[in-house]
Enzyme design. Structure first.
Site, mmCIF file in Angstrom:
data_model
loop_
_atom_site.group_PDB
_atom_site.id
_atom_site.type_symbol
_atom_site.label_atom_id
_atom_site.label_comp_id
_atom_site.label_asym_id
_atom_site.label_seq_id
_atom_site.Cartn_x
_atom_site.Cartn_y
_atom_site.Cartn_z
ATOM 1 N N VAL A 159 41.826 46.432 29.975
ATOM 2 C CA VAL A 159 41.690 45.129 30.625
ATOM 3 C C VAL A 159 40.268 44.939 31.131
ATOM 4 O O VAL A 159 39.569 45.902 31.446
ATOM 5 C CB VAL A 159 42.701 44.956 31.784
ATOM 6 C CG1 VAL A 159 44.121 44.936 31.261
ATOM 7 C CG2 VAL A 159 42.525 46.035 32.820
ATOM 8 N N CYS A 160 39.866 43.690 31.201
ATOM 9 C CA CYS A 160 38.513 43.355 31.637
ATOM 10 C C CYS A 160 38.539 43.002 33.112
ATOM 11 O O CYS A 160 38.946 41.922 33.511
ATOM 12 C CB CYS A 160 38.000 42.173 30.816
ATOM 13 S SG CYS A 160 36.370 41.616 31.315
ATOM 14 N N LEU A 161 38.132 43.952 33.943
ATOM 15 C CA LEU A 161 38.013 43.749 35.380
ATOM 16 C C LEU A 161 36.644 44.266 35.816
ATOM 17 O O LEU A 161 36.037 45.080 35.123
ATOM 18 C CB LEU A 161 39.130 44.488 36.120
ATOM 19 C CG LEU A 161 40.558 44.063 35.765
ATOM 20 C CD1 LEU A 161 41.561 45.020 36.383
ATOM 21 C CD2 LEU A 161 40.820 42.651 36.242
#
Length: 155
Positions: free
Chosen positions: A15-17
């Site tokens: 995921v892109c965090l």
């Protein structure tokens, strides 16, 4: 990567965090596990807005998935509900074994004794029965100054 379906993040997908491998330039060494978990929790109710690995499922579907997540079973770790039960028991045991727990409890006992002693020693003083505003001789009316001939009056 998330292993259990949440309706917010895809499973088995990076995921892109801001604290993930997608943004190493944003990494802060001061970030600890607690801060990262708080950040993830804060992302859960927000819209996906096209972020990598993000989903935008309905609130009802997310709630259903959250309840179902207790039944998730990892091939390596086992059932989540069993892990949580074991974790809770371990935490309770460690709290009992905590070397400082006895000292903290002793301090609490001393504090309660001191408070009880202080409350018992409080005696109502004569000043408790008097008015909080004291009058001096110049504040008295002329009739009140009859006993004090040196008091000045304002006419």
């Amino acid at each position: 990567m998330f292993l259990t379906p949440s309706g917010r993040f895809e499973t088995n997908t990076k995921v892109c965090l801001s604290f993930s491998a997608y943004h190493p330039e944003l990494w802060q060494p001061a970030w600890g596990i607690r801060l990262i978990l708080e950040a993830i929790i804060s992302f859960l109710p927000t819209p996906a807005d096209g972020a990598v690995g993000a989903l935008d499922w309905s609130s009802d579907e997310r709630k259903r998935l959250a309840k179902d997540s207790l039944n998730f079973s990892c091939a390596k770790c086992g059932k989540v509900v069993d892990l949580l039960t074991q974790l809770c028991q371990t935490v309770k045991e460690k709290m009992k074994e905590n070397e400082f727990a006895k000292e903290i409890e002793a301090l609490h006992v001393h504090q309660r004794r001191n408070e009880a002693t202080n409350n018992a020693n409080k005696q109502p003083s004569s000043s408790d029965n008097t008015s909080s505003t004291a009058m001096n001789d110049t504040d008295a009316t002329p009739a009140q100054n009859q006993d004090n001939p040196n008091a000045q009056t304002s006419d």
